[in-house]
Design a protein around this motif. Sequence first.
Motif, PDB file in Angstrom:
ATOM      1  N   GLY A 168      15.190   7.605   5.281  1.00 35.89           N
ATOM      2  CA  GLY A 168      15.324   6.310   5.023  1.00 35.89           C
ATOM      3  C   GLY A 168      15.361   5.621   6.185  1.00 35.89           C
ATOM      4  N   VAL A 218      20.296   1.231   8.499  1.00 36.42           N
ATOM      5  CA  VAL A 218      21.085   2.239   9.012  1.00 36.42           C
ATOM      6  C   VAL A 218      20.258   3.541   9.490  1.00 36.42           C
ATOM      7  N   GLU A 240      10.260   7.653   5.541  1.00 37.41           N
ATOM      8  CA  GLU A 240      10.639   6.443   4.900  1.00 37.41           C
ATOM      9  C   GLU A 240       9.681   6.560   3.604  1.00 37.41           C
ATOM     10  N   ARG A 241      10.212   6.630   2.377  1.00 35.75           N
ATOM     11  CA  ARG A 241       9.471   6.619   1.114  1.00 35.75           C
ATOM     12  C   ARG A 241       8.406   5.455   1.060  1.00 35.75           C
ATOM     13  N   ALA A 283      20.339  -8.599   2.740  1.00 32.34           N
ATOM     14  CA  ALA A 283      21.514  -9.050   3.603  1.00 32.34           C
ATOM     15  C   ALA A 283      21.229 -10.337   4.559  1.00 32.34           C
ATOM     16  N   LYS A 284      22.004 -11.153   4.495  1.00 32.07           N
ATOM     17  CA  LYS A 284      21.753 -12.258   5.345  1.00 32.07           C
ATOM     18  C   LYS A 284      22.920 -12.792   6.332  1.00 32.07           C
ATOM     19  N   ALA A 285      24.284 -12.053   6.385  1.00 37.13           N
ATOM     20  CA  ALA A 285      25.162 -12.109   7.478  1.00 37.13           C
ATOM     21  C   ALA A 285      25.052 -10.766   8.287  1.00 37.13           C
ATOM     22  N   GLN A 303      17.745  -9.888   6.235  1.00 38.04           N
ATOM     23  CA  GLN A 303      17.785  -8.235   6.609  1.00 38.04           C
ATOM     24  C   GLN A 303      16.403  -7.942   7.301  1.00 38.04           C
ATOM     25  N   LEU A 324      11.512  13.015   1.257  1.00 43.20           N
ATOM     26  CA  LEU A 324      12.251  14.232   1.153  1.00 43.20           C
ATOM     27  C   LEU A 324      12.222  14.724  -0.388  1.00 43.20           C
ATOM     28  N   CYS A 382      20.293   8.456   4.781  1.00 46.49           N
ATOM     29  CA  CYS A 382      20.220   6.999   4.946  1.00 46.49           C
ATOM     30  C   CYS A 382      19.467   6.394   3.991  1.00 46.49           C
ATOM     31  N   ASP A 423      24.544   2.625   2.729  1.00 41.59           N
ATOM     32  CA  ASP A 423      24.625   2.551   1.322  1.00 41.59           C
ATOM     33  C   ASP A 423      24.754   3.853   0.668  1.00 41.59           C
ATOM     34  N   GLY A 440      29.920 -10.090   2.779  1.00 39.83           N
ATOM     35  CA  GLY A 440      28.615  -9.748   3.753  1.00 39.83           C
ATOM     36  C   GLY A 440      28.626  -8.486   4.698  1.00 39.83           C
ATOM     37  N   MET A 441      29.214  -7.375   4.118  1.00 39.43           N
ATOM     38  CA  MET A 441      29.548  -6.404   5.012  1.00 39.43           C
ATOM     39  C   MET A 441      28.722  -5.167   4.819  1.00 39.43           C
ATOM     40  N   GLY A 442      27.992  -5.208   3.686  1.00 45.09           N
ATOM     41  CA  GLY A 442      27.245  -3.544   3.366  1.00 45.09           C
ATOM     42  C   GLY A 442      26.364  -3.156   4.483  1.00 45.09           C
ATOM     43  N   MET A 443      25.344  -3.954   4.876  1.00 40.09           N
ATOM     44  CA  MET A 443      24.440  -3.478   5.954  1.00 40.09           C
ATOM     45  C   MET A 443      25.211  -3.247   7.219  1.00 40.09           C
ATOM     46  N   ASN A 444      26.303  -4.066   7.344  1.00 36.00           N
ATOM     47  CA  ASN A 444      27.123  -4.136   8.826  1.00 36.00           C
ATOM     48  C   ASN A 444      27.615  -2.828   8.797  1.00 36.00           C
TER      49      ASN A 444
HETATM   50  C1  LIG Z   1      21.273  -9.844  -2.537  1.00 37.30           C
HETATM   51  C2  LIG Z   1      21.796  -9.096  -1.667  1.00 37.30           C
HETATM   52  C3  LIG Z   1      22.628  -9.569  -0.488  1.00 37.30           C
HETATM   53  C4  LIG Z   1      23.336  -8.633   0.495  1.00 37.30           C
HETATM   54  N1  LIG Z   1      24.129  -9.341   1.463  1.00 37.30           N
HETATM   55  C5  LIG Z   1      24.616  -8.746   2.457  1.00 37.30           C
HETATM   56  C6  LIG Z   1      25.098  -9.309   3.651  1.00 37.30           C
HETATM   57  O1  LIG Z   1      25.023 -10.642   3.599  1.00 37.30           O
HETATM   58  N2  LIG Z   1      25.703  -8.563   4.427  1.00 37.30           N
HETATM   59  C7  LIG Z   1      25.614  -7.275   4.418  1.00 37.30           C
HETATM   60  O2  LIG Z   1      26.013  -6.660   5.536  1.00 37.30           O
HETATM   61  N3  LIG Z   1      24.759  -6.565   3.521  1.00 37.30           N
HETATM   62  C8  LIG Z   1      24.452  -7.294   2.472  1.00 37.30           C
HETATM   63  N4  LIG Z   1      23.738  -6.505   1.491  1.00 37.30           N
HETATM   64  C9  LIG Z   1      23.711  -5.325   1.297  1.00 37.30           C
HETATM   65  C10 LIG Z   1      22.367  -4.542   2.100  1.00 37.30           C
HETATM   66  O3  LIG Z   1      21.266  -5.116   1.774  1.00 37.30           O
HETATM   67  C11 LIG Z   1      22.621  -3.069   2.173  1.00 37.30           C
HETATM   68  O4  LIG Z   1      23.839  -2.733   2.605  1.00 37.30           O
HETATM   69  C12 LIG Z   1      21.668  -2.412   3.223  1.00 37.30           C
HETATM   70  O5  LIG Z   1      20.392  -2.591   2.808  1.00 37.30           O
HETATM   71  C13 LIG Z   1      21.993  -0.896   3.305  1.00 37.30           C
HETATM   72  O6  LIG Z   1      20.941  -0.260   4.041  1.00 37.30           O
HETATM   73  P1  LIG Z   1      20.582   1.209   4.128  1.00 37.30           P
HETATM   74  O7  LIG Z   1      19.708   1.394   5.357  1.00 37.30           O
HETATM   75  O8  LIG Z   1      22.173   2.013   4.124  1.00 37.30           O
HETATM   76  O9  LIG Z   1      19.881   1.557   2.877  1.00 37.30           O
HETATM   77  P2  LIG Z   1      18.716   0.790   2.362  1.00 37.30           P
HETATM   78  O10 LIG Z   1      18.337  -0.574   2.975  1.00 37.30           O
HETATM   79  O11 LIG Z   1      18.458   0.892   0.815  1.00 37.30           O
HETATM   80  O12 LIG Z   1      17.523   1.693   2.792  1.00 37.30           O
HETATM   81  C14 LIG Z   1      17.310   3.150   2.190  1.00 37.30           C
HETATM   82  C15 LIG Z   1      15.764   3.426   2.574  1.00 37.30           C
HETATM   83  O13 LIG Z   1      15.760   4.807   2.267  1.00 37.30           O
HETATM   84  C16 LIG Z   1      14.612   4.901   1.635  1.00 37.30           C
HETATM   85  N5  LIG Z   1      14.413   6.187   0.825  1.00 37.30           N
HETATM   86  C17 LIG Z   1      15.172   6.443  -0.318  1.00 37.30           C
HETATM   87  N6  LIG Z   1      15.068   7.669  -0.717  1.00 37.30           N
HETATM   88  C18 LIG Z   1      14.025   8.193   0.052  1.00 37.30           C
HETATM   89  C19 LIG Z   1      13.569   9.793   0.318  1.00 37.30           C
HETATM   90  N7  LIG Z   1      13.924  10.551  -0.524  1.00 37.30           N
HETATM   91  N8  LIG Z   1      12.842   9.999   1.287  1.00 37.30           N
HETATM   92  C20 LIG Z   1      12.563   8.928   2.080  1.00 37.30           C
HETATM   93  N9  LIG Z   1      13.062   7.572   2.185  1.00 37.30           N
HETATM   94  C21 LIG Z   1      13.887   7.440   1.194  1.00 37.30           C
HETATM   95  C22 LIG Z   1      14.285   3.594   0.803  1.00 37.30           C
HETATM   96  O14 LIG Z   1      12.937   3.276   0.386  1.00 37.30           O
HETATM   97  C23 LIG Z   1      14.826   2.727   1.708  1.00 37.30           C
HETATM   98  O15 LIG Z   1      13.870   2.057   2.532  1.00 37.30           O
HETATM   99  C24 LIG Z   1      22.991  -7.546   0.375  1.00 37.30           C
HETATM  100  C25 LIG Z   1      22.266  -6.935  -0.428  1.00 37.30           C
HETATM  101  C26 LIG Z   1      21.838  -7.534  -1.636  1.00 37.30           C
HETATM  102  C27 LIG Z   1      21.011  -6.893  -2.619  1.00 37.30           C
END
Ligand SMILES: Cc1cc2nc3c(=O)[nH]c(=O)nc-3n(C[C@H](O)[C@H](O)[C@H](O)COP(=O)(O)OP(=O)(O)OC[C@H]3O[C@@H](n4cnc5c(N)ncnc54)[C@H](O)[C@@H]3O)c2cc1C
Length: 504
Positions: A25, A29, A48-49, A59-61, A121, A145, A176, A305, A315-319
């Motif tokens: 991913g 993260v 990356e898929r 994410a905007k924060a 984001q 994967l 991730c 995530d 606004g803390m998920g990505m963070n």
């Molecule tokens: C409307 C909205 C508002 C938000 N606001 C905030 C905010 O203000 N602050 C904040 O901190 N967070 C916020 N978030 C949350 C934030 O978007 C997520 O927490 C963040 O994207 C998580 O990052 P990640 O890298 O863990 O996962 P993702 O961003 O989901 O990335 C995972 C990646 O893995 C890839 N993948 C999946 N399976 C496979 C596989 N088998 N093989 C290869 N690749 C794969 C996917 O295609 C994807 O690109 C918000 C979310 C939404 C929807």
Amino acid sequence: MGFAQGNFASTKLHTVNNTKVLIIGAGPVGLTLACELARRDIPFRIIERCAVAPQGSRAKALQPRSLEILNDLGIAEDLMKIGSTELPYRKFQGNKMIGETPRTGFPRNDTRYPKTLLIPQPEVEKALRIKLQELGGSIEWATTLTDFKQSNNGINCQLENDRQHEAMHCSYMVACDGGKSSTRKKLGIDFVGETHQEEQLWVGDVEVAGLERDAWYNWLSPVFGIAFALFPFRNSNIWQLQAVMPADQDGNIPAPTLEGFNQLFKERTQMEGVRLTNSSWQSIYRVNIRRAERYRAGNAFIAGDAGHVHSIAGGMGMNTGIQDACNLGWKLAAVINGHADDRLLNTYGEERIPIADWLLATTSQRQKVMLDGAKTGKSGFETLGTNDTTQLNLNYRGSSLSKTGQSTINGLEAGDRAPDVQLTDGSWLSDQLRGTEWKLLLPGEEKLTALTDLVKVINTSDEHIREAYGGGEAAILIRPDGYIALIAASVQEVTKYLKQLNGL
Ligand SMILES: Cc1cc2nc3c(=O)[nH]c(=O)nc-3n(C[C@H](O)[C@H](O)[C@H](O)COP(=O)(O)OP(=O)(O)OC[C@H]3O[C@@H](n4cnc5c(N)ncnc54)[C@H](O)[C@@H]3O)c2cc1C
């Protein structure tokens, strides 16, 4: 450096055996982890898929603690130039404006980033991708994967893209791959918690004709709390849209469309002369409150995530995911390079799971306070940004890596984030803390005898450092991720600590 092997060129099955870490991913993260490994010369691959990076604003924060981490990677200043820190919450009931709540600032002098940065984001991901490329890494797009099996000496993985299958071997794997993580499921790690079918939102990106781009617009309602919200991004035509949607008896809501956005906007705001256009992203957001029951299974780890999902309030998920990656990156590198025992990797879950539990609880609480406030026409927005959401106060005091020894200084303990401080010449301590080594704040010229090439010694003669770190008499060992490992009365204690890392 042995970095990513590039996209597949042929249809032949081939095996690459020198990969130490496979990152699944390339969201924020996976990208942060890739940068952490790349700058430590660890051979890794990041797959990356998707064929291209997603463009939805999501994410905007970006919180102060994440900005500090991104500053360590050298990209925070570029992001500061494109985001904003001052956007009030403007409140409406129907077409009547009822008030405005300014964004709360936190007057703290222990960070160069005291304010949340509002930025979409994709901009954060783009900056990380550029950094990764500078460090010699590259993403393998459209690569999934599909299967894996752990053995005594690592993990055998099956990858797939539209042209071929590949078998590869890695020593460690980090999932991730987001909230729906198939890797987590295959590892047999439960995602414990609940789904709130009654809390579903339409989210999307639109352009807006007829509103000034100087506030976060919220239409309050006694039924929904916030019936409609529009958030403008700086340096962009885009606004993020959020609207609560009631689910039918099967828990479904209709698919979002631009036409639907406009219709709902009209119904819920009664605003004249405003038009939503050019929607570049539409999605449904369901509130899930879940945490992976563990973050490690054999040589596989879970981050971002894939490990925790929760309400977006605050606004803390990505963070939190970025901070997971920062915690895991240096530990994987230390073990792979033979500087620490494998048991160091158990401290990843030990340190990060309590943070995820805090995150799930605090975001649910914030969501409730905010919506209850909004339903009564009062505010509630203050709860979205507080001293806690800066994530600067999170600590690892309870960790087995935190050795308080005999001292605490200025209320600081081992496990706390090492405070930043502006020095007498105007520069910041974080300029000296930047980089992959451990840091040792020392009052004198004493020498270290253990793992000296891994430790950068910083003299604490500057009076502002002395003030921030309690007179500067103690020897303070700071981990590569910026947390205090040890507050020691002598350099010998530091030597002992570092030697123990090998046998923890
Ligand atoms: C409307 C909205 C508002 C938000 N606001 C905030 C905010 O203000 N602050 C904040 O901190 N967070 C916020 N978030 C949350 C934030 O978007 C997520 O927490 C963040 O994207 C998580 O990052 P990640 O890298 O863990 O996962 P993702 O961003 O989901 O990335 C995972 C990646 O893995 C890839 N993948 C999946 N399976 C496979 C596989 N088998 N093989 C290869 N690749 C794969 C996917 O295609 C994807 O690109 C918000 C979310 C939404 C929807």
